[in-house]
Design a protein around this motif. Structure first.
Motif, PDB file in Angstrom:
ATOM      1  N   CYS A  29      -6.445   3.001   7.980  1.00  0.00           N
ATOM      2  CA  CYS A  29      -6.716   3.439   6.613  1.00  0.00           C
ATOM      3  C   CYS A  29      -7.952   2.794   6.006  1.00  0.00           C
ATOM      4  CB  CYS A  29      -5.496   3.199   5.726  1.00  0.00           C
ATOM      5  SG  CYS A  29      -4.970   1.477   5.613  1.00  0.00           S
ATOM      6  N   LYS A  70      -5.644  12.064   8.161  1.00  0.00           N
ATOM      7  CA  LYS A  70      -6.820  12.763   7.641  1.00  0.00           C
ATOM      8  C   LYS A  70      -8.082  12.316   8.377  1.00  0.00           C
ATOM      9  CE  LYS A  70      -9.369  13.549   3.317  1.00  0.00           C
ATOM     10  NZ  LYS A  70      -9.427  13.235   1.867  1.00  0.00           N
ATOM     11  N   GLU A 103       3.673   5.644   3.681  1.00  0.00           N
ATOM     12  CA  GLU A 103       3.394   7.079   3.564  1.00  0.00           C
ATOM     13  C   GLU A 103       1.916   7.311   3.238  1.00  0.00           C
ATOM     14  OE1 GLU A 103       5.056   9.756   4.091  1.00  0.00           O
ATOM     15  OE2 GLU A 103       7.180   9.196   4.156  1.00  0.00           O
ATOM     16  N   ARG A 104       1.348   6.510   2.345  1.00  0.00           N
ATOM     17  CA  ARG A 104      -0.067   6.645   2.004  1.00  0.00           C
ATOM     18  C   ARG A 104      -0.949   6.288   3.203  1.00  0.00           C
ATOM     19  NH1 ARG A 104      -1.681   3.109  -2.836  1.00  0.00           N
ATOM     20  NH2 ARG A 104      -3.664   4.198  -2.491  1.00  0.00           N
ATOM     21  N   ILE A 105      -0.581   5.233   3.907  1.00  0.00           N
ATOM     22  CA  ILE A 105      -1.327   4.845   5.105  1.00  0.00           C
ATOM     23  C   ILE A 105      -1.320   5.981   6.121  1.00  0.00           C
ATOM     24  CG2 ILE A 105      -1.328   3.282   7.099  1.00  0.00           C
ATOM     25  CD1 ILE A 105      -0.237   1.105   5.212  1.00  0.00           C
ATOM     26  N   TRP A 106      -0.139   6.549   6.344  1.00  0.00           N
ATOM     27  CA  TRP A 106       0.032   7.633   7.315  1.00  0.00           C
ATOM     28  C   TRP A 106      -0.818   8.849   6.935  1.00  0.00           C
ATOM     29  CZ3 TRP A 106       0.619   9.267  11.826  1.00  0.00           C
ATOM     30  CH2 TRP A 106       1.334  10.401  12.207  1.00  0.00           C
ATOM     31  N   HIS A 107      -0.815   9.203   5.672  1.00  0.00           N
ATOM     32  CA  HIS A 107      -1.608  10.349   5.217  1.00  0.00           C
ATOM     33  C   HIS A 107      -3.097  10.098   5.445  1.00  0.00           C
ATOM     34  CE1 HIS A 107      -2.817  13.780   2.740  1.00  0.00           C
ATOM     35  NE2 HIS A 107      -3.663  12.970   2.126  1.00  0.00           N
ATOM     36  N   ARG A 108      -3.568   8.909   5.097  1.00  0.00           N
ATOM     37  CA  ARG A 108      -4.984   8.577   5.252  1.00  0.00           C
ATOM     38  C   ARG A 108      -5.388   8.544   6.722  1.00  0.00           C
ATOM     39  NH1 ARG A 108     -10.160   8.683   3.533  1.00  0.00           N
ATOM     40  NH2 ARG A 108     -11.309   6.796   4.108  1.00  0.00           N
ATOM     41  N   ILE A 135       0.841  -1.205   0.000  1.00  0.00           N
ATOM     42  CA  ILE A 135       0.000   0.000   0.000  1.00  0.00           C
ATOM     43  C   ILE A 135       0.869   1.246   0.000  1.00  0.00           C
ATOM     44  CG2 ILE A 135      -1.717   1.318   1.312  1.00  0.00           C
ATOM     45  CD1 ILE A 135      -2.636  -1.371   2.501  1.00  0.00           C
ATOM     46  N   GLY A 136       1.936   1.204   0.819  1.00  0.00           N
ATOM     47  CA  GLY A 136       2.810   2.347   1.012  1.00  0.00           C
ATOM     48  C   GLY A 136       2.540   2.963   2.372  1.00  0.00           C
TER      49      GLY A 136
END
Length: 385
Positions: free
Chosen positions: A367, A289, A281-286, A278-279
């Motif tokens: 996420c 948010k 960084e993407r998990i962290w951003h989601r 998934i990534g």
């Protein structure tokens, strides 16, 4: 894809990911397939058949946190990993340990037990005005007597993210070792142990990494590997070289024992790969948010007080609700298939007493959660009140 991969989402609004998250299908399959193989071949024989896959788990965990494979030891929990790390430090009378105000109970209990055996001092580093560990206070407390700086990255009782990289920079170059408890951050927050300058890092599988319960791992950097000896070993972590001598392994697996749950280990590896696919960084951003949205929604309601601290906040949202005990709130929501948790003063006594808190409700998002679920959660909390 995230919800389709997570069978539990069909029946649950799960906001207890800081306790134990829902496992995705690849993790479930890895565990069940290995158990089936043990039934088919036998335990030892299944391990031989799966040797390459088991080795790959170490590679994947190392890649997840920016380490090398030889620096990873797999354990049955974050607490086991953390206690192994602490028990391996060769403390001497007069040594000092610096820790965080938000330190978890199990860690602080280990400090108190250590003090019964060795006359060391344990000093919590004060927080700054945001509620995170004060870098200036840490700098002022550092001296040649400091043997260990042990900090919880993300505490159990709030959304705070302590400034781990900046802490590592303060500790670097001193005689002290830096031990980071990352049990709430691995899988949620991007981790690079080289950038963090951590000598040791411990984490669990069951939380944001979404692995099976009863899994965790320990990272040991090269400097620490040269200095630390495990408090016990067996024929896996050491070789019996003569009647009166043995030789420890030269990698972090000196901290492991021969017997382990290989099905769960493979599930841990699958969870690490899933997160990296998934990534992080993407998990962290989601996650951030969603958590920010939940904080705003709770803050807007009369009688609810969000109590998170820190300059950087994560997926853990803690709050109090006027007129209802947090444990009772969690129990009231559970029959509605809504999972949150609670955190009491006994888990983070220094921090909770400092803030005059006895207990807080804790909703921790991941996420795979959705905005509509957060709206349902807030509505259910208001009804329960």
């Amino acid at each position: 894809m995230l919800r389709a991969d997570t069978p539990g989402c069909a029946a649950l609004l799960h906001a207890n990911n800081a306790g134990s998250s829902l496992q995705p299908r690849p993790v479930i399959d890895a565990v069940l397939n290995y158990l089936a193989l043990e039934q088919e071949l036998g335990g030892y024989e299944a391990a031989i058949e799966s040797a390459a896959a088991i080795q790959n788990v170490y590679d994947d965990l190392a890649r997840l946190i920016g380490a090398s494979t030889r620096q990873i030891a797999i354990t049955d929990s974050a607490t086991r990993a953390w206690n192994l790390a602490l028990a391996s430090v060769p403390f001497r009378p007069g040594d000092r340990i610096l820790t965080s105000v938000a330190e978890y109970a199990s860690n602080y209990l280990a400090f108190l037990q250590l003090q019964e055996r060795v006359p060391v001092t344990v000093t919590p580093v004060p927080n700054d005005e945001s509620g995170q560990l004060s870098l200036q206070a840490l700098t002022d407390l550092m001296d040649d007597r400091v043997r260990l700086v042990a900090v919880t990255h993300v505490p159990t009782n709030g959304g705070l993210v302590n400034p781990a990289q900046a802490i590592g920079e303060v500790v670097a170059g001193s005689p002290a070792l830096f031990l980071l408890d990352a049990c709430q951050s691995v899988g949620q927050v991007p981790i690079d142990v080289t950038a963090l300058k951590a000598d040791m890092l411990t984490t669990t599988g069951r939380k944001y990494l979404r692995a099976p319960r009863g899994t965790g791992f320990l990272y040991v950097g090269d400097r620490a590997l040269r200095e630390l000896r495990p408090p016990l070993c067996d024929l896996f972590g050491a070789k019996w070289t003569s009647r009166d001598a043995y030789t420890l392994r030269d990698d972090a697996r000196r901290f492991e024992l021969y017997e382990s749950n290989l099905a769960s280990t493979l599930g841990l590896g699958a969870a690490a790969r899933y997160a990296m696919d998934i990534g992080v960084e993407r998990i962290w951003h989601r996650i951030r948010k969603l958590a920010d949205r939940l904080r705003q929604a709770l803050d807007a309601e009369d009688g609810i007080t969000v109590v998170d601290q820190g300059d950087v906040r994560c997926g853990i949202v803690t709050f109090t609700v006027r007129g209802i005990d947090p444990a009772e709130l969690a129990a009231d929501l559970r029959p509605k298939r809504i999972n949150i948790w609670h955190s009491s003063v006994e888990s983070t006594r220094l921090d909770m007493e400092q803030r005059n808190l006895r207990s807080v409700a804790r909703a921790s998002v991941h996420c795979f959660n959705t905005e509509s679920e957060l709206d349902r959660l807030v509505e259910a909390i208001m009804v329960a009140r």
